[in-house]
Scaffold this motif. Sequence first.
Motif, PDB file in Angstrom:
ATOM      1  N   ASP A   1     -10.756   7.952  -0.410  1.00 33.94           N
ATOM      2  CA  ASP A   1     -10.478   7.338   0.760  1.00 33.94           C
ATOM      3  C   ASP A   1      -9.933   8.018   1.629  1.00 33.94           C
ATOM      4  O   ASP A   1      -8.538   8.094   1.761  1.00 33.94           O
ATOM      5  CB  ASP A   1      -9.630   5.724   0.511  1.00 33.94           C
ATOM      6  CG  ASP A   1      -8.888   5.103   2.350  1.00 33.94           C
ATOM      7  OD1 ASP A   1     -10.002   5.584   3.123  1.00 33.94           O
ATOM      8  OD2 ASP A   1      -8.647   3.914   2.270  1.00 33.94           O
TER       9      ASP A   1
ATOM     10  N   ASN B   1      -0.981  -0.033   2.258  1.00 33.28           N
ATOM     11  CA  ASN B   1      -2.591   0.447   2.079  1.00 33.28           C
ATOM     12  C   ASN B   1      -3.951  -0.782   1.394  1.00 33.28           C
ATOM     13  O   ASN B   1      -3.351  -1.443   0.873  1.00 33.28           O
ATOM     14  CB  ASN B   1      -2.525   1.701   1.367  1.00 33.28           C
ATOM     15  CG  ASN B   1      -1.792   1.750   0.223  1.00 33.28           C
ATOM     16  OD1 ASN B   1      -3.163   1.175  -0.881  1.00 33.28           O
ATOM     17  ND2 ASN B   1      -1.005   1.483  -0.503  1.00 33.28           N
ATOM     18  N   ARG B   2      -5.129  -0.116   2.154  1.00 35.89           N
ATOM     19  CA  ARG B   2      -6.059  -1.246   1.415  1.00 35.89           C
ATOM     20  C   ARG B   2      -6.568  -1.729   0.224  1.00 35.89           C
ATOM     21  O   ARG B   2      -6.943  -2.362  -0.456  1.00 35.89           O
ATOM     22  CB  ARG B   2      -7.120  -1.369   2.566  1.00 35.89           C
ATOM     23  CG  ARG B   2      -7.358   0.003   2.080  1.00 35.89           C
ATOM     24  CD  ARG B   2      -9.000   0.339   3.286  1.00 35.89           C
ATOM     25  NE  ARG B   2     -10.019   1.024   3.453  1.00 35.89           N
ATOM     26  CZ  ARG B   2     -10.493   0.924   2.716  1.00 35.89           C
ATOM     27  NH1 ARG B   2     -11.190   0.146   1.965  1.00 35.89           N
ATOM     28  NH2 ARG B   2     -11.873   2.642   2.793  1.00 35.89           N
ATOM     29  N   HIS B   3      -6.025  -0.787  -0.162  1.00 36.34           N
ATOM     30  CA  HIS B   3      -5.923  -0.540  -1.909  1.00 36.34           C
ATOM     31  C   HIS B   3      -4.825  -1.506  -2.864  1.00 36.34           C
ATOM     32  O   HIS B   3      -4.738  -1.522  -4.357  1.00 36.34           O
ATOM     33  CB  HIS B   3      -6.173   0.959  -2.340  1.00 36.34           C
ATOM     34  CG  HIS B   3      -6.869   1.713  -2.227  1.00 36.34           C
ATOM     35  ND1 HIS B   3      -8.357   1.112  -1.045  1.00 36.34           N
ATOM     36  CD2 HIS B   3      -6.741   2.998  -0.803  1.00 36.34           C
ATOM     37  CE1 HIS B   3      -8.931   2.722  -1.014  1.00 36.34           C
ATOM     38  NE2 HIS B   3      -7.786   2.915  -0.133  1.00 36.34           N
TER      39      HIS B   3
ATOM     40  N   ASP C   1      -0.478   8.600   2.207  1.00 32.80           N
ATOM     41  CA  ASP C   1      -0.218   7.157   3.726  1.00 32.80           C
ATOM     42  C   ASP C   1       0.804   7.580   3.756  1.00 32.80           C
ATOM     43  O   ASP C   1       1.727   9.088   3.273  1.00 32.80           O
ATOM     44  CB  ASP C   1      -0.259   5.586   2.904  1.00 32.80           C
ATOM     45  CG  ASP C   1      -0.636   4.760   3.342  1.00 32.80           C
ATOM     46  OD1 ASP C   1       0.184   4.948   4.687  1.00 32.80           O
ATOM     47  OD2 ASP C   1      -1.276   4.316   3.188  1.00 32.80           O
TER      48      ASP C   1
END
Length: 631
Positions: free
Chosen positions: A228, A517-519, A431
């Motif tokens: 990502d 984060n999206r994970h 991030d």
Amino acid sequence: MATVLASGFSIVTPTTAEAQGLFQRLFNPENHRKQQERKRQEQLRKKAVSVKVAAPRYLNYSPDALKKVSLSPLSEKKTAEVQPTAADAETENAVAVETDVAPAAPAVLTEFDKGRPALKDLALRVLPEVGEALIAYYREHPDFVWIEDNGVTLKAAQLRKSLASSGKYGLVPSDYFVPLPAVSGLDDAARTAAMMRFEMEMSAAALTYVLDATRGRVDPNRISQYHDLPRHEVDLVAALEKLSTTLTVSDELHGHQPQNDHFRKLTAELERLKAEDDSAEQIVIAPGTFLKAGKSSPELKNIVSAISMNGSDALKQAHSETLAAYEGADLYGPELVALVKAFQKEAGLTPDGIVGKNTIKALVGETNAAKIAKVELAMERSRWIPENLGTRKVFINQAAFTATYTAPGEDPLSMRVVVGKKSNQTNFFYDKIEIVEYNPYWGVPYSIIVNEMVPKLARDPSYLDRAGYEVTTPGGRKVSSASVNWYAVAARQQSINVRQYPGRSNALGEVKILFPNRHHIYMHDTPAKNLFNKDVRAYSHGCIRLHDPKGMAAAVLGKSKDYVTSRIAAGQNEQEKVTGDIPVYVAYFTAWPEQDGNGIEFYSDIYDRDRYLLKAIEKTEATRAKARNAG
């Protein structure tokens, strides 16, 4: 009875179960309803087990496509540059006579203008961004950069030499090769066309190099869903403008490579490895060899030879009798087990006597070719992350199982970590750290609920209630895990929240460090401390488990470790905001500079990502070679 039978009718005697069911429906309808509901719930739970959440996956890599770009838009001047016609000139002269103003001087065609007609039928097969930049640049700067007096300039020679040396940065020189124009025996028009093609091909080669050096040849997000990483934007027009005016083409060109300490060390290591003699004796132990005490293997003789070659003098002296007595047998006996254990201890491995992947790596090391490949892959990956990593930062290298905090004026804080299993790989992304949470709840991710908890709930509907988990509706109302339609949850028809209460058994331990984060990946403590003693530490569901979580929390907060301990000791679930800009890199490098010194450490490819990246590079090179051959 005889009459009934003769008429063709029969009497069916109900089974015991049917009779009980009939009795329940007639005389105890509430109990019957509850039984039916229990059966329905059981059926739903069994159905829910069949639903699974797919993990991210590797993709069939599609390389950047090269397109045939026509340069015909440059064959004529822009409207503002168009030369006056004869009629325009007569009108201007007439006006000049009447107003006593001198006529405008006739426009002079430049050498580039004279060569423009050759561009009408010229097309190059290049990356789309390169084609767009060529047209944009030469529209605004209609002049030669690499040609002068109908010949190749010294600057062009410098550029060709610089492009030819691109291998020292892990690139492929043939990607940027432009042959000198063959003009012998050509008439003026053909010679002009050949020189114009050379001009455009040189600029295209330079811009392709700039793209590759800045953002990498490969788009990582097309390799797998575990990557990502936003691809860097590159201003190619500005790059060509600088190349056109600089006196030092080599410095300007190579300045597009990452200008940071770790890339410089990787570059130096690549140069050193390529200069080494790779013909030195190399002992090979067959890949996949796995040997335990008491078993036999034809690879045992190679294992003993590797210890004889690479073991320390002290080790060989201590086990001299064993080494002298060994005659090449395949049986892995007690004396040889003791020899291997001693070697493992010396190499910093778990001294268990089992010869597996890590012991073999320590025994034979890696060939120069393997090391060169890992360094070149590390250079490619370096182009995927920001050039300036930041002054204060946390750098996690999944392949090394380490996390390191660095800040100006402070000693680096480095520690062991546990990362995701191969089936639950930790993503590669970056991030910013925002929050430290004390005595955290563990909000169970949807994938774990479906893949791991639902099967347990099918066997034991009250499992979550008894195991210290809180189950709530989206509105926050607590419910029993036995009352939830888990099939609806698994099928995303119903939302439910599951979290584990803070405490000793909590999967996150006493503290977690968030960088949303999206994970759903973060750093945290763990009750499973024994895993940090292992050499290969891939056991989590994807998050980063820290060996010294209090130390890391104190570092990112700019506080003492005692302060963090006191906040935890209060026993409250609390959050504290992290001040300042602290990026975190959740990265994957199988070659990376040592924490102390200038050397490079090499690590095992635990997720096979080197293999997939090599495939992506091979496809990229095949695409480019095909374009070159197509002309």
